[in-house]
Design an enzyme around this catalytic site. Structure first.
Site, PDB file in Angstrom:
ATOM      1  CE  LYS A   9      -2.150  -2.907  12.776  1.00 36.57           C
ATOM      2  NZ  LYS A   9      -0.726  -2.508  12.972  1.00 36.57           N
ATOM      3  CE1 TYR A  49       1.556  -7.152  11.505  1.00 42.97           C
ATOM      4  CE2 TYR A  49       0.042  -7.697  13.275  1.00 42.97           C
ATOM      5  CZ  TYR A  49       0.415  -6.876  12.224  1.00 42.97           C
ATOM      6  OH  TYR A  49      -0.350  -5.778  11.911  1.00 42.97           O
ATOM      7  NE  ARG A  85       2.471  -0.368   3.400  1.00 44.46           N
ATOM      8  CZ  ARG A  85       2.942  -0.965   4.504  1.00 44.46           C
ATOM      9  NH1 ARG A  85       2.240  -1.950   5.081  1.00 44.46           N
ATOM     10  NH2 ARG A  85       4.068  -0.598   5.031  1.00 44.46           N
ATOM     11  NE  ARG A 102      -0.685   2.424  10.130  1.00 43.58           N
ATOM     12  CZ  ARG A 102       0.118   1.568   9.494  1.00 43.58           C
ATOM     13  NH1 ARG A 102       1.055   2.021   8.669  1.00 43.58           N
ATOM     14  NH2 ARG A 102      -0.008   0.270   9.692  1.00 43.58           N
ATOM     15  CG  ASN A 112      -0.012   1.105  13.470  1.00 45.45           C
ATOM     16  OD1 ASN A 112      -0.750   0.151  13.657  1.00 45.45           O
ATOM     17  ND2 ASN A 112       1.116   1.015  12.784  1.00 45.45           N
ATOM     18  CG  HIS A 115      -2.122  -5.314   8.426  1.00 46.74           C
ATOM     19  ND1 HIS A 115      -0.761  -5.471   8.462  1.00 46.74           N
ATOM     20  CD2 HIS A 115      -2.562  -6.054   7.380  1.00 46.74           C
ATOM     21  CE1 HIS A 115      -0.395  -6.294   7.478  1.00 46.74           C
ATOM     22  NE2 HIS A 115      -1.469  -6.660   6.808  1.00 46.74           N
ATOM     23  CD  GLU A 126      -0.737  -9.572   5.028  1.00 44.68           C
ATOM     24  OE1 GLU A 126       0.419  -9.393   5.446  1.00 44.68           O
ATOM     25  OE2 GLU A 126      -1.513  -8.617   4.750  1.00 44.68           O
TER      26      GLU A 126
HETATM   27  P1  ATP Z   1       1.249  -3.281   9.271  1.00 47.83           P
HETATM   28  O1  ATP Z   1       2.069  -4.490   8.848  1.00 47.83           O
HETATM   29  O2  ATP Z   1       0.479  -3.506  10.564  1.00 47.83           O
HETATM   30  O3  ATP Z   1       0.387  -2.750   8.165  1.00 47.83           O
HETATM   31  P2  ATP Z   1       3.488  -1.585   8.758  1.00 47.83           P
HETATM   32  O4  ATP Z   1       3.681  -2.441   7.558  1.00 47.83           O
HETATM   33  O5  ATP Z   1       3.332  -0.110   8.568  1.00 47.83           O
HETATM   34  O6  ATP Z   1       2.246  -2.077   9.596  1.00 47.83           O
HETATM   35  P3  ATP Z   1       5.492  -3.149  10.098  1.00 47.83           P
HETATM   36  O7  ATP Z   1       6.925  -2.792  10.082  1.00 47.83           O
HETATM   37  O8  ATP Z   1       5.018  -4.282   9.231  1.00 47.83           O
HETATM   38  O9  ATP Z   1       4.655  -1.830   9.803  1.00 47.83           O
HETATM   39  O10 ATP Z   1       5.105  -3.455  11.608  1.00 47.83           O
HETATM   40  C1  ATP Z   1       3.947  -4.198  11.932  1.00 47.83           C
HETATM   41  C2  ATP Z   1       3.274  -3.561  13.120  1.00 47.83           C
HETATM   42  O11 ATP Z   1       4.110  -3.705  14.262  1.00 47.83           O
HETATM   43  C3  ATP Z   1       3.054  -2.039  13.020  1.00 47.83           C
HETATM   44  O12 ATP Z   1       1.911  -1.679  12.303  1.00 47.83           O
HETATM   45  C4  ATP Z   1       2.925  -1.669  14.478  1.00 47.83           C
HETATM   46  O13 ATP Z   1       1.643  -2.017  15.009  1.00 47.83           O
HETATM   47  C5  ATP Z   1       3.983  -2.565  15.104  1.00 47.83           C
HETATM   48  N1  ATP Z   1       5.293  -1.895  15.161  1.00 47.83           N
HETATM   49  C6  ATP Z   1       6.143  -1.671  14.135  1.00 47.83           C
HETATM   50  N2  ATP Z   1       7.243  -1.040  14.540  1.00 47.83           N
HETATM   51  C7  ATP Z   1       7.113  -0.875  15.876  1.00 47.83           C
HETATM   52  C8  ATP Z   1       7.914  -0.291  16.900  1.00 47.83           C
HETATM   53  N3  ATP Z   1       9.110   0.238  16.617  1.00 47.83           N
HETATM   54  N4  ATP Z   1       7.434  -0.291  18.153  1.00 47.83           N
HETATM   55  C9  ATP Z   1       6.238  -0.840  18.462  1.00 47.83           C
HETATM   56  N5  ATP Z   1       5.427  -1.412  17.542  1.00 47.83           N
HETATM   57  C10 ATP Z   1       5.845  -1.415  16.274  1.00 47.83           C
HETATM   58 MG    MG Z   2       3.747  -4.558   7.636  1.00 53.10          MG
END
Ligand code: ATP
Ligand code: MG
Length: 139
Positions: A9, A49, A85, A102, A112, A115, A126
């Site tokens: 990212k 997203y 993951r 992370r 973070n 992805h 994806e």
């Molecule tokens: P990713 O899909 O990016 O791999 P993830 O699956 O761990 O991450 P998701 O719940 O899919 O988490 O959220 C997608 C992305 O949105 C997160 O990686 C983060 O960048 C952002 N995000 C998620 N939760 C929050 C939050 N509470 N506040 C701010 N940003 C968030």
């Molecule tokens: Mg996700």
């Protein structure tokens, strides 16, 4: 399915952490099958997203993901989705296990570092978002 879609990212590319993260993943046994650097426009980030469209953090997430270069990669390993993951750790770096990407390099729950796809079905979709079949190379 032994492939997953990873993205380094903009926080990590901007801080010069891409090389370290790729080296770490190779040491964990992930093989890079495709990789490029690009910058998402708003429409692409919103589409990628789209599942989070109703979440309160959606606009901020799209703004962050379009703020600088990203490095999408197709990574291969047995059980790639779950293995990746596990290697990246929890969404919130404060909750991520020791030694995960992370924990080591994320700045915040939003910024973070990486992805990772969350299911084989989403991994296929994806991967298709960024790459065509001809982009996938074996070393
Ligand atoms: P990713 O899909 O990016 O791999 P993830 O699956 O761990 O991450 P998701 O719940 O899919 O988490 O959220 C997608 C992305 O949105 C997160 O990686 C983060 O960048 C952002 N995000 C998620 N939760 C929050 C939050 N509470 N506040 C701010 N940003 C968030
Ligand atoms: Mg996700």
């Amino acid at each position: 399915m032994n492939q997953t879609l990873a993205i380094i990212k903009p926080d990590a590319t901007g801080a010069g952490r891409a090389g370290k993260i790729i080296a770490h993943l190779e040491e964990k046994g992930f093989k890079v099958r495709a990789m490029r650097m690009t910058r998402l426009d708003q429409r692409q980030a919103e589409a990628f997203y789209a599942v989070h469209r109703e979440r309160p953090f959606f606009d901020s997430l799209v703004s962050f993901m379009t703020s600088g270069p990203v490095i999408p990669m197709v990574l291969e390993k047995d059980g790639a989705v779950a293995a990746f993951r596990e290697a990246i750790g929890a969404t919130n770096p404060e909750e991520a296990a020791e030694g995960t990407v992370r924990k080591l390099w994320a700045e915040s729950i939003e910024r973070n570092a990486v992805h990772g796809s969350d299911s084989d079905e989403n991994a296929r979709q994806e991967i298709g978002f960024f790459f065509s079949d001809q982009d996938l190379l074996s070393i």
